[in-house]
Design a protein around this motif. Structure first.
Motif, PDB file in Angstrom:
ATOM      1  N   ARG A  62     -11.434   7.674  70.109  1.00  0.00           N
ATOM      2  CA  ARG A  62     -11.292   6.522  69.207  1.00  0.00           C
ATOM      3  C   ARG A  62     -12.026   6.748  67.887  1.00  0.00           C
ATOM      4  NH1 ARG A  62     -11.372   2.209  73.966  1.00  0.00           N
ATOM      5  NH2 ARG A  62      -9.129   2.100  74.262  1.00  0.00           N
ATOM      6  N   ARG A  63     -13.196   7.392  67.949  1.00  0.00           N
ATOM      7  CA  ARG A  63     -13.914   7.717  66.711  1.00  0.00           C
ATOM      8  C   ARG A  63     -13.108   8.708  65.867  1.00  0.00           C
ATOM      9  NH1 ARG A  63     -18.615   7.361  69.807  1.00  0.00           N
ATOM     10  NH2 ARG A  63     -18.609   9.571  70.254  1.00  0.00           N
ATOM     11  N   GLU A 109      -7.585   7.677  60.566  1.00  0.00           N
ATOM     12  CA  GLU A 109      -7.030   6.494  59.909  1.00  0.00           C
ATOM     13  C   GLU A 109      -7.542   6.402  58.461  1.00  0.00           C
ATOM     14  OE1 GLU A 109      -4.817   2.861  59.803  1.00  0.00           O
ATOM     15  OE2 GLU A 109      -4.938   4.273  61.459  1.00  0.00           O
ATOM     16  N   LEU A 142      -6.744   7.107  79.254  1.00  0.00           N
ATOM     17  CA  LEU A 142      -5.863   6.041  78.755  1.00  0.00           C
ATOM     18  C   LEU A 142      -4.691   5.801  79.702  1.00  0.00           C
ATOM     19  CD1 LEU A 142      -5.702   6.850  74.940  1.00  0.00           C
ATOM     20  CD2 LEU A 142      -6.663   4.806  76.010  1.00  0.00           C
ATOM     21  N   GLN A 153      -9.858   9.138  65.926  1.00  0.00           N
ATOM     22  CA  GLN A 153      -8.689   8.443  65.397  1.00  0.00           C
ATOM     23  C   GLN A 153      -9.067   7.501  64.253  1.00  0.00           C
ATOM     24  OE1 GLN A 153      -7.159   6.919  69.164  1.00  0.00           O
ATOM     25  NE2 GLN A 153      -5.445   8.345  69.051  1.00  0.00           N
ATOM     26  N   ALA A 154     -10.232   6.902  64.323  1.00  0.00           N
ATOM     27  CA  ALA A 154     -10.686   6.040  63.227  1.00  0.00           C
ATOM     28  C   ALA A 154     -10.905   6.872  61.960  1.00  0.00           C
ATOM     29  CB  ALA A 154     -11.962   5.305  63.616  1.00  0.00           C
ATOM     30  N   LEU A 189     -13.129   8.600  75.895  1.00  0.00           N
ATOM     31  CA  LEU A 189     -12.311   7.634  75.171  1.00  0.00           C
ATOM     32  C   LEU A 189     -12.981   7.232  73.857  1.00  0.00           C
ATOM     33  CD1 LEU A 189      -9.645   6.223  75.438  1.00  0.00           C
ATOM     34  CD2 LEU A 189     -10.777   4.412  76.706  1.00  0.00           C
ATOM     35  N   SER A 190     -14.273   7.066  73.890  1.00  0.00           N
ATOM     36  CA  SER A 190     -15.023   6.733  72.677  1.00  0.00           C
ATOM     37  C   SER A 190     -14.916   7.849  71.639  1.00  0.00           C
ATOM     38  CB  SER A 190     -16.490   6.480  73.038  1.00  0.00           C
ATOM     39  OG  SER A 190     -17.244   6.212  71.889  1.00  0.00           O
TER      40      SER A 190
END
Length: 118
Positions: free
Chosen positions: A107-108, A114, A80, A110-111, A103-104
Motif C-alpha cells: 500500500r505504501r 499514485e 489480498l 502504491q501510494a 500488505l502495508s
C-alpha cells in the motif's frame, strides 16, 4: 603492439562493468512481464481504459517494482486474495502480522506510485 597490450586491461574493466550493470538491472527488474501486465490490466479497469491510463498504470507498476521486491509483492497479493476467503483460513490471512506488514508495504508503494504517476 604496446598499444594493444594497454587496451586489454581497459577492455576487461569495461566488460566487468557491463556485467555488473546487467546484474543490477536484473535485480531491480525482478517482476516477470506477466505480473506487470496483470497489474496494468487491473489498474486500467479501475482507472479507465485509455491511452493515458496505460501510461499511468505502467508507471505505477514500475514505481511499485522499484520499491518492493517481487517476492514481497506476491506475498501482499496473496494476502489480498486470501483475506477474501470466508472462515478460519481467510481469518488467518486477515490477522497475521506478517500478512499485515506485506500488505502495508504494498500500500505504501502504491501510494508513492499514485503520487508519481497519476
Amino acid at each position: 603492439m604496446a598499444g594493444a597490450g594497454m587496451l586489454r586491461p581497459i577492455v576487461a574493466v569495461l566488460v566487468l562493468a557491463g556485467t555488473t550493470i546487467s546484474v543490477r538491472a536484473q535485480e531491480i527488474n525482478d517482476y516477470p512481464t506477466s505480473a506487470r501486465a496483470e497489474y496494468v490490466f487491473g489498474c486500467m479497469k479501475s482507472n479507465g481504459e485509455s491511452r493515458q491510463s496505460i501510461e499511468q498504470c505502467s508507471c505505477s507498476i514500475d514505481v511499485v517494482a522499484s520499491i518492493i521486491p517481487y517476492d514481497r509483492y506476491v506475498t501482499a497479493e496473496t494476502v489480498l486474495s486470501m483475506a477474501q476467503v470466508r472462515g478460519n483460513l481467510g481469518g488467518q490471512f486477515r490477522s497475521s502480522e506478517q500478512a499485515a506488514n506485506a500488505l502495508s508495504d504494498l500500500r505504501r508503494a502504491q501510494a508513492e506510485a499514485e503520487v508519481r504517476c497519476f
